[in-house]
Design a protein around this motif. Structure first.
Motif: not given
Length: 153
Positions: A109-134
């Motif tokens: 969660d800390d890493f994700a927040n760091m990415c958001v603050l720095r404008g770096t792309k970050w995502a959590m994927v827990n289903d294959l159906d999320q890949v195309k929209p990402l």
């Protein structure tokens, strides 16, 4: 509905069950579901956006104390996501793979927040159906680019 050496021989319009069978050969395995989901994500990214570079960051797994100390000294950090993504425009992103309803650990969660603050792309994927929209949201394939919960764009 098959592929040979990573080349798709039919369009990617498969039902969820067909997607699972293409990636796994049968139904999704019960053991190591996150590892199998990660493999499926890598296959999907390479097919949907062939110009995108995606690689596993091998931070996890059981290790001896000696090996853990050696890796820490070499720069291994807790919380770094499972996949490094380099988009066709040179932008860098990260994908954290979580099977099912698994939650982020505090360091993830800390890493994700760091990415958001720095404008770096970050995502959590827990289903294959999320890949195309990402990939749409990150501008790699044409589409509506829907807002993905938890994704830094």
């Amino acid at each position: 509905m098959g592929f040979h050496l990573g080349r798709l021989v039919q369009p990617l319009e498969f039902s969820r069950e067909a997607q699972v069978m293409i990636v796994y050969g049968t139904k999704a395995p019960r053991r190591a579901p996150e590892e199998h989901l990660q493999k499926a994500i890598i296959v999907a990214v390479s097919r949907l956006a062939p110009k995108v570079f995606v690689a596993h960051i091998p931070n996890g797994g059981g290790r001896s104390k000696t090996e853990a100390v050696r890796l820490k000294a070499a720069g291994v950090k807790r919380g770094v996501p499972d996949l490094l993504v380099i988009l066709s425009n040179g932008d860098v992103g990260f994908i954290e793979v979580k099977a099912g309803k698994a939650k982020l650990r505090p360091e993830q969660d800390d890493f994700a927040n760091m990415c958001v603050l720095r404008g770096t792309k970050w995502a959590m994927v827990n289903d294959l159906d999320q890949v195309k929209p990402l990939l749409e949201a990150w501008g790699e394939i044409p589409g509506k680019a829907p807002r993905i919960e938890g994704a830094a764009t």
